[in-house]
Design a protein around this motif. Structure first.
Motif, PDB file in Angstrom:
ATOM      1  N   GLU A  48      39.919 -15.721  57.897  1.00  0.00           N
ATOM      2  CA  GLU A  48      39.498 -14.451  58.491  1.00  0.00           C
ATOM      3  C   GLU A  48      40.524 -13.772  59.397  1.00  0.00           C
ATOM      4  O   GLU A  48      40.442 -12.572  59.617  1.00  0.00           O
ATOM      5  CB  GLU A  48      38.172 -14.651  59.248  1.00  0.00           C
ATOM      6  N   PRO A  98      23.753 -16.124  64.142  1.00  0.00           N
ATOM      7  CA  PRO A  98      24.851 -15.148  64.067  1.00  0.00           C
ATOM      8  C   PRO A  98      25.909 -15.474  65.131  1.00  0.00           C
ATOM      9  O   PRO A  98      25.568 -15.963  66.209  1.00  0.00           O
ATOM     10  CB  PRO A  98      24.155 -13.817  64.390  1.00  0.00           C
ATOM     11  N   GLU A 100      31.521 -10.787  69.464  1.00  0.00           N
ATOM     12  CA  GLU A 100      31.556  -9.678  68.509  1.00  0.00           C
ATOM     13  C   GLU A 100      32.824  -9.630  67.667  1.00  0.00           C
ATOM     14  O   GLU A 100      32.770  -9.460  66.448  1.00  0.00           O
ATOM     15  CB  GLU A 100      31.368  -8.363  69.260  1.00  0.00           C
ATOM     16  N   ARG A 134      32.860 -12.218  65.020  1.00  0.00           N
ATOM     17  CA  ARG A 134      31.882 -11.899  63.983  1.00  0.00           C
ATOM     18  C   ARG A 134      32.412 -10.809  63.048  1.00  0.00           C
ATOM     19  O   ARG A 134      32.269 -10.891  61.834  1.00  0.00           O
ATOM     20  CB  ARG A 134      30.568 -11.451  64.632  1.00  0.00           C
ATOM     21  N   VAL A 135      33.076  -9.805  63.640  1.00  0.00           N
ATOM     22  CA  VAL A 135      33.632  -8.709  62.829  1.00  0.00           C
ATOM     23  C   VAL A 135      34.653  -9.248  61.825  1.00  0.00           C
ATOM     24  O   VAL A 135      34.658  -8.868  60.658  1.00  0.00           O
ATOM     25  CB  VAL A 135      34.264  -7.626  63.745  1.00  0.00           C
ATOM     26  N   GLN A 136      35.497 -10.205  62.269  1.00  0.00           N
ATOM     27  CA  GLN A 136      36.503 -10.753  61.349  1.00  0.00           C
ATOM     28  C   GLN A 136      35.854 -11.583  60.239  1.00  0.00           C
ATOM     29  O   GLN A 136      36.260 -11.499  59.081  1.00  0.00           O
ATOM     30  CB  GLN A 136      37.505 -11.628  62.115  1.00  0.00           C
ATOM     31  N   VAL A 137      34.850 -12.375  60.601  1.00  0.00           N
ATOM     32  CA  VAL A 137      34.172 -13.208  59.597  1.00  0.00           C
ATOM     33  C   VAL A 137      33.432 -12.312  58.598  1.00  0.00           C
ATOM     34  O   VAL A 137      33.478 -12.539  57.380  1.00  0.00           O
ATOM     35  CB  VAL A 137      33.228 -14.227  60.282  1.00  0.00           C
ATOM     36  N   ASP A 138      32.800 -11.262  59.109  1.00  0.00           N
ATOM     37  CA  ASP A 138      32.112 -10.319  58.218  1.00  0.00           C
ATOM     38  C   ASP A 138      33.096  -9.560  57.324  1.00  0.00           C
ATOM     39  O   ASP A 138      32.807  -9.281  56.158  1.00  0.00           O
ATOM     40  CB  ASP A 138      31.274  -9.319  59.037  1.00  0.00           C
ATOM     41  N   ALA A 139      34.248  -9.218  57.888  1.00  0.00           N
ATOM     42  CA  ALA A 139      35.262  -8.502  57.106  1.00  0.00           C
ATOM     43  C   ALA A 139      35.741  -9.367  55.940  1.00  0.00           C
ATOM     44  O   ALA A 139      35.934  -8.877  54.821  1.00  0.00           O
ATOM     45  CB  ALA A 139      36.437  -8.094  57.990  1.00  0.00           C
ATOM     46  N   LYS A 192      34.051 -11.632  54.396  1.00  0.00           N
ATOM     47  CA  LYS A 192      32.954 -11.643  53.430  1.00  0.00           C
ATOM     48  C   LYS A 192      32.984 -10.368  52.571  1.00  0.00           C
ATOM     49  O   LYS A 192      32.955 -10.434  51.346  1.00  0.00           O
ATOM     50  CB  LYS A 192      31.636 -11.687  54.211  1.00  0.00           C
ATOM     51  N   ALA A 193      33.092  -9.221  53.238  1.00  0.00           N
ATOM     52  CA  ALA A 193      33.099  -7.931  52.533  1.00  0.00           C
ATOM     53  C   ALA A 193      34.335  -7.808  51.634  1.00  0.00           C
ATOM     54  O   ALA A 193      34.243  -7.369  50.486  1.00  0.00           O
ATOM     55  CB  ALA A 193      33.057  -6.791  53.540  1.00  0.00           C
ATOM     56  N   GLY A 211      31.770 -19.674  52.732  1.00  0.00           N
ATOM     57  CA  GLY A 211      31.347 -19.233  54.062  1.00  0.00           C
ATOM     58  C   GLY A 211      30.681 -20.344  54.854  1.00  0.00           C
ATOM     59  O   GLY A 211      30.532 -21.476  54.379  1.00  0.00           O
TER      60      GLY A 211
END
Lengths: 195, 465
Positions: free
Chosen positions: B35, B74, B78, B81-86, B88-89, B100
């Motif tokens: 990430e 979760p 923040e 979380r943004v990097q982990v979500d990025a 994923k996307a 994941g």
């Protein structure tokens, strides 16, 4: 997606006479949490540059008004450790275009080259002379010429040549990007993959 | 034919094109991503209107900044979380399989590649992480790259890279009791310095190296870069083949036979020439520990901290600054120094063998009350093995709690931070200033040394206990 062109630069320098400056010092891991290439310059040398309360540490060279310029000069083995390109982005983002040392770590060197930042490797003796010159006169000017591959201490007129890979030199002089080049090899890569 | 090194054989077989007066265009077999160093590369690719060229050879897992407790919740922080979500996307948009936090294959990128059989001899492997060198233990060329280079591999499955020089490090003989692969690593780096390998790729050889398990070989290759080298590798042998056989993504059936025959050819020719060569005796190596702020500043546990005598100029400034940061005195014994934290885990020592060693030592003993311990498995699979083998009960009886997988206190991007001024004996790979948290004082060592320190509360020789 070109990188910034580099040909020649005349500037004063910011001296950092410490050896083995690792990329955790250039930018600590806790500041790597971005998904865009923005704002890393503010955290360059974070834990040396700022006190715990966030105020600038007056003892650190970047907070000393006597020193400024687009050339960062550091002790030998600069950029060791982590492969984080954020270190190169932070140095660039803080306004530097040249980093001078008597020795660079491999990954850091390729990272800076990929970002339009020129690493200039000089002898230990030339490096020591830069530090001495700047200590005596913080406004002393230095010239870095990529075409001639020379760095000149304009105060003492001593000159040294530096090495750079011919391909990387071409890229920097013209602002070419490695990725554009690789994309142009699409057919050759496909042929290799098949073989 | 001119004799070739193992490194040359693999490198040359992956050259797509040689750029005149420039680097080689090297084809990459496997690209691991995480990430932290991938989002900007994905963004660059998107801005070019492109997708990942070879998603099936790209393996993704979030590891650097994930929490090591309550992973089902979760992520609180923040930015993490943004990097982990990025990740994923970006994986979804490019057809890349993601292991994941909720996936059974989740773990530190350099732990999961080998344990799933993705890492194989003869491959070229890269990742935006310097410790990619770990995979070299299998006789592959594996090295860390920057984010611009991650984007190169995304765009073309190739990288532009100048060919490094070759170095061989031979370690002959039998290791002393309680001396591990980590001690070999800290020993050779203390001998050749933190920049002694710069510009080189290392091949480790000799009877002491051959005697190491795959886990030990991974630890050694992992640490190879801490001397400045681009990577380290070990020629594959029966130990390697046995380790790979039967793993999830290992070749099967006729494919296995064919690959195995090819892998058996992977070694340096007898008269191959190396640009640099070092010879060490296994019997000279003691359990090691670091006293300074780079991995080259290591000594045997019964040794004394160097005095810095003979150093001048910036060498002296650097040495003095380092000891001041560590709060240690030149000439002092390291043994007996009080410590506050211990950490076992990371891509260096987060494999099952490391936890077996640790558990075997602490079994029937009690953690010192003054010590805070973080026990962090390298992957879900390692965590599962720890539970299945009854190691977790041994740990708990001795006063240790098991956490969940991630990079954790190795680089303290998550909440596992050592407080300012506190001493941590750690199985991780770097003792840089602030590496384990601002002001944290790290002493690198093996899982056994960490176990001994955890029980006694001071730097100890495991052989004394």
């Amino acid at each position: 997606m070109a990188i910034e062109k580099f040909q020649k630069l005349v500037s004063s320098v910011v001296p950092l006479p410490i050896e083995n400056v690792d990329t955790d010092q250039i930018i600590p891991a806790r500041f790597l949490k971005a998904v865009e290439r923005k704002g890393f310059g503010d955290n360059l040398f974070r834990d040396w540059r700022y006190k715990k309360d966030g105020s600038p540490n007056p003892d650190f060279v970047m907070n000393n008004a006597r020193f400024s310029g687009k050339i960062l000069v550091a002790g030998k083995n600069f950029g060791s450790g982590s492969s984080r390109e954020h270190a190169a982005w932070a140095v660039y983002d803080a306004g530097f275009r040249v980093v001078v040392s008597s020795f660079f770590a491999d990954i850091f060197k390729s990272n800076v080259l990929n970002n339009g930042l020129l690493p200039v490797q000089v002898s230990d003796q030339f490096l020591a002379e830069i530090f001495a010159t700047v200590e005596a006169d913080p406004k002393a000017q230095f010239e870095v010429d990529l075409i001639g591959q020379t760095i000149v201490n304009l105060k003492t007129n001593s000159t040294e040549n530096f090495e750079i890979n011919a391909y990387k030199k071409e890229c920097l002089l013209n602002g070419y990007d490695d990725i554009d080049y690789l994309i142009s090899l699409k057919a050759e890569i496909a042929a290799f993959k098949k073989a | 034919m001119e004799p070739k090194t193992l490194f040359d054989k693999i490198w040359d077989a992956h050259i797509v094109k040689q750029v005149k007066d420039g680097p080689d265009v090297l084809y990459i077999d496997r690209h691991f991503i995480h990430e932290v160093t991938s989002p900007v590369a994905f963004l660059g690719l998107k801005n070019r209107g492109m997708k990942v060229y070879s998603p099936k050879n790209t393996i993704a897992t979030p590891d650097h900044n994930v929490p090591t407790i309550n992973q089902h919740l979760p992520i609180k922080e923040e930015l993490s979380r943004v990097q982990v979500d990025a990740l994923k996307a970006n994986c979804a948009a490019n057809g890349i399989e993601l292991y994941g936090l909720d996936h059974k294959y989740h773990g530190i990128v350099h732990i999961i590649g080998p344990e799933l059989g993705i890492t194989q001899p003869g491959m070229t492997i890269v990742c935006g992480d310097s410790h990619t060198s770990t995979h070299g233990a299998f006789g592959s060329i594996a090295f860390g790259i920057g984010t611009s280079e991650v984007e190169m591999v995304f765009a073309s499955q190739c990288i532009l890279q100048p060919k490094p020089k070759k170095m061989r490090i031979n370690v002959e003989g039998v290791l002393q009791k309680d001396v591990t692969a980590k001690d070999i690593a800290l020993y050779f780096i203390s001998q050749i310095s933190t920049s002694g390998g710069t510009g080189h790729f290392i091949e480790f050889a000799g009877s002491a190296i051959r005697s190491l398990s795959m886990e030990g070989r991974m630890t050694l290759c992992n640490m190879s870069i801490e001397c400045g080298a681009r990577g380290g590798m070990i020629a594959p042998d029966e130990t390697t083949f046995e380790y790979i056989h039967g793993r999830e993504f290992a070749p099967k059936g006729a494919d296995w036979d064919q690959k195995l025959a090819a892998w058996k050819q992977l070694k340096s020719d007898d008269n191959a020439v190396f640009d640099a060569e070092y010879n060490f005796k296994a019997s000279d190596i003691e359990p090691m520990i670091t006293y300074g702020t780079n991995p080259g500043m290591g000594i045997g546990v019964n040794g004394t901290i160097p005095t810095g005598q003979g150093l001048t100029g910036s060498d002296l400034i650097t040495f003095t600054k380092s000891l001041e940061y560590m709060g240690l005195n030149p000439g002092d014994k390291i043994k007996g120094k009080k410590i506050d934290y211990v950490f076992i885990g990371s891509c260096t020592n987060g494999r099952i063998e490391d936890f077996r060693l640790f558990a075997n030592f602490v079994k029937g003993k009690q953690k010192a009350e003054s010590v805070t311990a973080w026990i962090v498995p390298g992957s879900k699979k390692v965590e599962q093995q720890i539970r299945e083998e009854g190691i977790v009960e041994i740990l708990e009886a001795a006063g240790f709690a098991l956490r969940q997988p991630g990079c954790s206190a190795c680089l303290a991007m998550n909440d596992d931070k050592v407080p300012e001024g506190k001493y941590a004996v750690s199985t991780s790979n770097r003792n840089f200033e602030g590496r384990q948290g601002p002001g944290a004082r790290t002493m690198l060592a093996s899982p056994l040394m960490v176990a001994a320190a955890a029980i006694t509360g001071v730097v100890s020789d495991p052989r004394d206990i």
